[in-house]
Write a protein that holds these residues in place. Structure first.
Motif, PDB file in Angstrom:
ATOM      1  N   TYR A 159       0.852  -1.201   0.000  1.00  0.00           N
ATOM      2  CA  TYR A 159       0.000   0.000   0.000  1.00  0.00           C
ATOM      3  C   TYR A 159       0.884   1.246   0.000  1.00  0.00           C
ATOM      4  CZ  TYR A 159      -3.839  -3.173   0.990  1.00  0.00           C
ATOM      5  OH  TYR A 159      -4.762  -4.182   0.905  1.00  0.00           O
ATOM      6  N   PRO A 160       1.543   1.515  -1.133  1.00  0.00           N
ATOM      7  CA  PRO A 160       2.479   2.648  -1.165  1.00  0.00           C
ATOM      8  C   PRO A 160       1.759   3.986  -1.267  1.00  0.00           C
ATOM      9  CG  PRO A 160       2.305   1.657  -3.339  1.00  0.00           C
ATOM     10  CD  PRO A 160       1.459   0.819  -2.428  1.00  0.00           C
ATOM     11  N   GLN A 161       2.470   5.046  -0.956  1.00  0.00           N
ATOM     12  CA  GLN A 161       1.919   6.390  -1.170  1.00  0.00           C
ATOM     13  C   GLN A 161       1.777   6.620  -2.686  1.00  0.00           C
ATOM     14  OE1 GLN A 161       3.236   9.626   1.233  1.00  0.00           O
ATOM     15  NE2 GLN A 161       2.554  11.169  -0.225  1.00  0.00           N
ATOM     16  N   ALA A 162       0.717   7.338  -3.050  1.00  0.00           N
ATOM     17  CA  ALA A 162       0.376   7.498  -4.474  1.00  0.00           C
ATOM     18  C   ALA A 162       1.518   8.097  -5.301  1.00  0.00           C
ATOM     19  CB  ALA A 162      -0.866   8.377  -4.603  1.00  0.00           C
ATOM     20  N   GLU A 163       2.276   9.022  -4.723  1.00  0.00           N
ATOM     21  CA  GLU A 163       3.269   9.729  -5.539  1.00  0.00           C
ATOM     22  C   GLU A 163       4.461   8.837  -5.867  1.00  0.00           C
ATOM     23  OE1 GLU A 163       1.556  11.185  -2.935  1.00  0.00           O
ATOM     24  OE2 GLU A 163       0.297  12.109  -4.486  1.00  0.00           O
ATOM     25  N   ILE A 164       4.899   8.003  -4.915  1.00  0.00           N
ATOM     26  CA  ILE A 164       6.010   7.100  -5.267  1.00  0.00           C
ATOM     27  C   ILE A 164       5.468   5.995  -6.183  1.00  0.00           C
ATOM     28  CG2 ILE A 164       5.952   5.533  -3.244  1.00  0.00           C
ATOM     29  CD1 ILE A 164       9.132   5.770  -3.434  1.00  0.00           C
ATOM     30  N   GLU A 165       4.212   5.652  -6.024  1.00  0.00           N
ATOM     31  CA  GLU A 165       3.637   4.663  -6.952  1.00  0.00           C
ATOM     32  C   GLU A 165       3.600   5.226  -8.377  1.00  0.00           C
ATOM     33  OE1 GLU A 165      -0.194   2.861  -6.096  1.00  0.00           O
ATOM     34  OE2 GLU A 165       0.148   1.442  -7.741  1.00  0.00           O
ATOM     35  N   GLU A 166       3.253   6.500  -8.501  1.00  0.00           N
ATOM     36  CA  GLU A 166       3.246   7.119  -9.840  1.00  0.00           C
ATOM     37  C   GLU A 166       4.641   7.022 -10.476  1.00  0.00           C
ATOM     38  OE1 GLU A 166       1.437  11.020  -9.805  1.00  0.00           O
ATOM     39  OE2 GLU A 166       2.463  11.552 -11.679  1.00  0.00           O
ATOM     40  N   ALA A 167       5.664   7.309  -9.665  1.00  0.00           N
ATOM     41  CA  ALA A 167       7.041   7.229 -10.177  1.00  0.00           C
ATOM     42  C   ALA A 167       7.396   5.773 -10.505  1.00  0.00           C
ATOM     43  CB  ALA A 167       8.011   7.796  -9.134  1.00  0.00           C
ATOM     44  N   ALA A 168       7.002   4.863  -9.627  1.00  0.00           N
ATOM     45  CA  ALA A 168       7.310   3.441  -9.849  1.00  0.00           C
ATOM     46  C   ALA A 168       6.640   2.936 -11.126  1.00  0.00           C
ATOM     47  CB  ALA A 168       6.869   2.618  -8.637  1.00  0.00           C
ATOM     48  N   ARG A 169       5.409   3.375 -11.368  1.00  0.00           N
ATOM     49  CA  ARG A 169       4.695   2.945 -12.581  1.00  0.00           C
ATOM     50  C   ARG A 169       5.425   3.431 -13.839  1.00  0.00           C
ATOM     51  NH1 ARG A 169       1.119  -1.181 -11.592  1.00  0.00           N
ATOM     52  NH2 ARG A 169      -0.019  -0.735  -9.698  1.00  0.00           N
ATOM     53  N   ALA A 170       5.993   4.636 -13.760  1.00  0.00           N
ATOM     54  CA  ALA A 170       6.751   5.147 -14.919  1.00  0.00           C
ATOM     55  C   ALA A 170       8.007   4.300 -15.130  1.00  0.00           C
ATOM     56  CB  ALA A 170       7.104   6.616 -14.704  1.00  0.00           C
ATOM     57  N   CYS A 171       8.665   3.912 -14.044  1.00  0.00           N
ATOM     58  CA  CYS A 171       9.832   3.022 -14.155  1.00  0.00           C
ATOM     59  C   CYS A 171       9.396   1.694 -14.774  1.00  0.00           C
ATOM     60  CB  CYS A 171      10.446   2.731 -12.785  1.00  0.00           C
ATOM     61  SG  CYS A 171      11.171   4.158 -11.986  1.00  0.00           S
ATOM     62  N   GLU A 172       8.229   1.235 -14.340  1.00  0.00           N
ATOM     63  CA  GLU A 172       7.758  -0.071 -14.833  1.00  0.00           C
ATOM     64  C   GLU A 172       7.511  -0.036 -16.342  1.00  0.00           C
ATOM     65  OE1 GLU A 172       4.742  -1.948 -12.454  1.00  0.00           O
ATOM     66  OE2 GLU A 172       4.606  -3.660 -13.828  1.00  0.00           O
ATOM     67  N   GLN A 173       7.064   1.101 -16.866  1.00  0.00           N
ATOM     68  CA  GLN A 173       6.850   1.212 -18.318  1.00  0.00           C
ATOM     69  C   GLN A 173       8.161   1.003 -19.068  1.00  0.00           C
ATOM     70  OE1 GLN A 173       4.071   1.260 -20.109  1.00  0.00           O
ATOM     71  NE2 GLN A 173       3.176   0.939 -18.075  1.00  0.00           N
ATOM     72  N   ALA A 174       9.247   1.599 -18.545  1.00  0.00           N
ATOM     73  CA  ALA A 174      10.554   1.448 -19.201  1.00  0.00           C
ATOM     74  C   ALA A 174      11.040   0.002 -19.097  1.00  0.00           C
ATOM     75  CB  ALA A 174      11.566   2.400 -18.564  1.00  0.00           C
ATOM     76  N   PHE A 175      10.782  -0.620 -17.952  1.00  0.00           N
ATOM     77  CA  PHE A 175      11.132  -2.034 -17.739  1.00  0.00           C
ATOM     78  C   PHE A 175      10.381  -2.905 -18.760  1.00  0.00           C
ATOM     79  CE2 PHE A 175       9.892  -5.574 -14.450  1.00  0.00           C
ATOM     80  CZ  PHE A 175      10.676  -6.514 -15.111  1.00  0.00           C
TER      81      PHE A 175
END
Ligand code: FAD
Length: 267
Positions: A232-248
Motif C-alpha cells: 500500500y504505497p503512497q500514491a506519488e512514489i507509486e506514480e514514479a514506480a509505474r513510470a519506471c515499470e513502463q521502461a522495464f
C-alpha cells in the motif's frame, strides 16, 4: 529572480539509459553451462528467452537479472525521495545538492482528484482514502442530504474544500521560501538556510537500478491486489514506480511478463 512559488503535481521519471534486454538475462544464466560462449547469446530474439526466463523467475534464480540496468532522471518532491532512498540494494543515486545551489521555488500540491481524505476506520498498514467529491457524497449520505444536493452543488463544495488546502500549501510554501531567501540575503550558507524548506519542495536525482532490484522496488511501491504480497504505497512514489515499470516493460517484455505472472515478486 522572482520568489513566487510554483505549485505542481507533476512527477517526472525519464529514462537516461537502458542497459541490455531479455537476451542478456538468458546469456547471464547460460554462463553456468556455456562459459565464454554465453556472450554470443546477447542478441538472441526475445521470444527464444521465454522458457528460461519464466523458469528463473518461478524458481527465484535472481542473479541473471542483475546484469541488466536502467538509469532514470527523476524530478519529484523530497518526500518521494525520502521513500525511494530507503531502497539500498542495487540502487545508485546522485541528487542535486541544496548545499551547493539554491533550490528552485517549485512545490508539490495534491491533484484535485487524488484520494486524500481518510475513510472512517483508517488503518496505517492499509490506508484508504476518498477523493474530496467522494467524501462529500458520504457526508451528505450520512446527514440525509444525499437526495437533495445536486451534482453542481457537490462540485462547488468540493472545489472550495480543495481550494482551502491548496491555499494553505501556497501560504506555507511562500513563507518558507521567502524566509529561505531572506537568510541567503543575510549572508547565511545554503546548507544552513535550507532547513526551513519543507518536504514538498522539488529536487532531482539520477537513479540507476539493476533489474532484480527494480522488481523488488516495484513489488513494494506499486499496489496490485493480485500480487503475492499486496503493498500500500503512497500514491506519488507509486506514480514514479509505474513510470519506471513502463521502461522495464518496454526493454524487457519477457521478463516483465514473467514478473507479473509469478506474483510481482523479485526473484
Ligand atoms: C508501504 C510501505 C510502508 C513503509 N512504512 C515505513 C515506515 O513506517 N517506517 C520506515 O522506517 N520505513 C517504512 N517503509 C520502508 C521499508 O521499511 C523499507 O525500508 C523499504 O521498503 C526498502 O525495502 P528494502 O529494505 O527491502 O530494500 P533494500 O534496501 O533495497 O533491500 C533489498 C533487500 O536486501 C536485503 N537487505 C538489505 N539490507 C539488509 C540488511 N541490512 N540486512 C539484511 N538484509 C538486507 C533484504 O532482503 C531486502 O529486502 C515502508 C515501505 C513501504 C513499501
Amino acid at each position: 529572480m522572482s520568489n513566487a512559488v510554483t505549485m505542481t503535481s507533476e512527477i517526472t521519471v525519464r529514462p537516461v539509459q537502458s542497459m541490455s534486454g531479455d537476451a542478456m538475462v538468458v546469456a547471464a544464466a547460460r554462463v553456468s553451462t556455456s562459459g565464454e560462449e554465453a556472450a554470443a547469446l546477447v542478441n538472441l530474439p526475445a521470444e527464444e528467452s521465454t522458457g528460461l526466463i519464466r523458469y528463473l523467475m518461478r524458481h527465484r534464480h535472481g542473479t541473471p537479472f542483475e546484469h541488466s540496468a536502467l538509469t532514470f532522471f527523476v524530478h519529484a518532491p523530497i518526500f518521494v525521495f525520502r521513500e525511494w532512498h530507503r531502497h539500498r540494494i542495487g540502487h545508485s543515486y546522485n541528487e542535486e545538492s541544496a548545499r551547493y545551489r539554491p533550490l528552485k521555488p517549485v512545490f508539490w500540491v495534491p491533484r484535485r482528484d487524488r484520494a486524500m481524505i481518510p475513510i472512517d476506520g483508517w488503518k496505517p498498514g492499509r490506508p484508504k482514502f476518498l477523493t474530496v467529491d467522494q467524501a462529500i457524497r458520504v457526508d451528505w449520505k450520512n446527514s440525509g442530504q444525499g437526495q437533495h444536493g445536486t451534482t453542481t452543488e457537490l462540485t462547488a463544495e468540493a472545489d472550495e474544500w480543495y481550494a482551502r488546502e491548496v491555499d494553505r500549501d501556497r501560504r506555507a510554501y511562500q513563507l518558507a521560501y521567502d524566509l529561505y531567501q531572506e537568510s541567503l540575503a543575510d549572508g547565511y550558507a545554503l546548507e544552513v538556510a535550507r532547513c526551513k524548506l519543507p518536504v514538498g519542495i522539488y529536487s532531482s536525482c539520477w537513479v540507476t537500478v539493476n533489474l532484480r532490484s527494480l522488481m523488488a522496488f516495484l513489488s513494494l511501491r506499486t499496489h496490485e491486489p493480485a500480487a503475492n504480497h499486496v503493498s500500500y504505497p503512497q500514491a506519488e512514489i507509486e506514480e514514479a514506480a509505474r513510470a519506471c515499470e513502463q521502461a522495464f516493460k518496454a526493454g524487457w517484455p519477457v521478463t516483465h511478463a514473467a514478473f507479473c505472472e509469478f506474483g510481482r515478486e523479485a526473484p
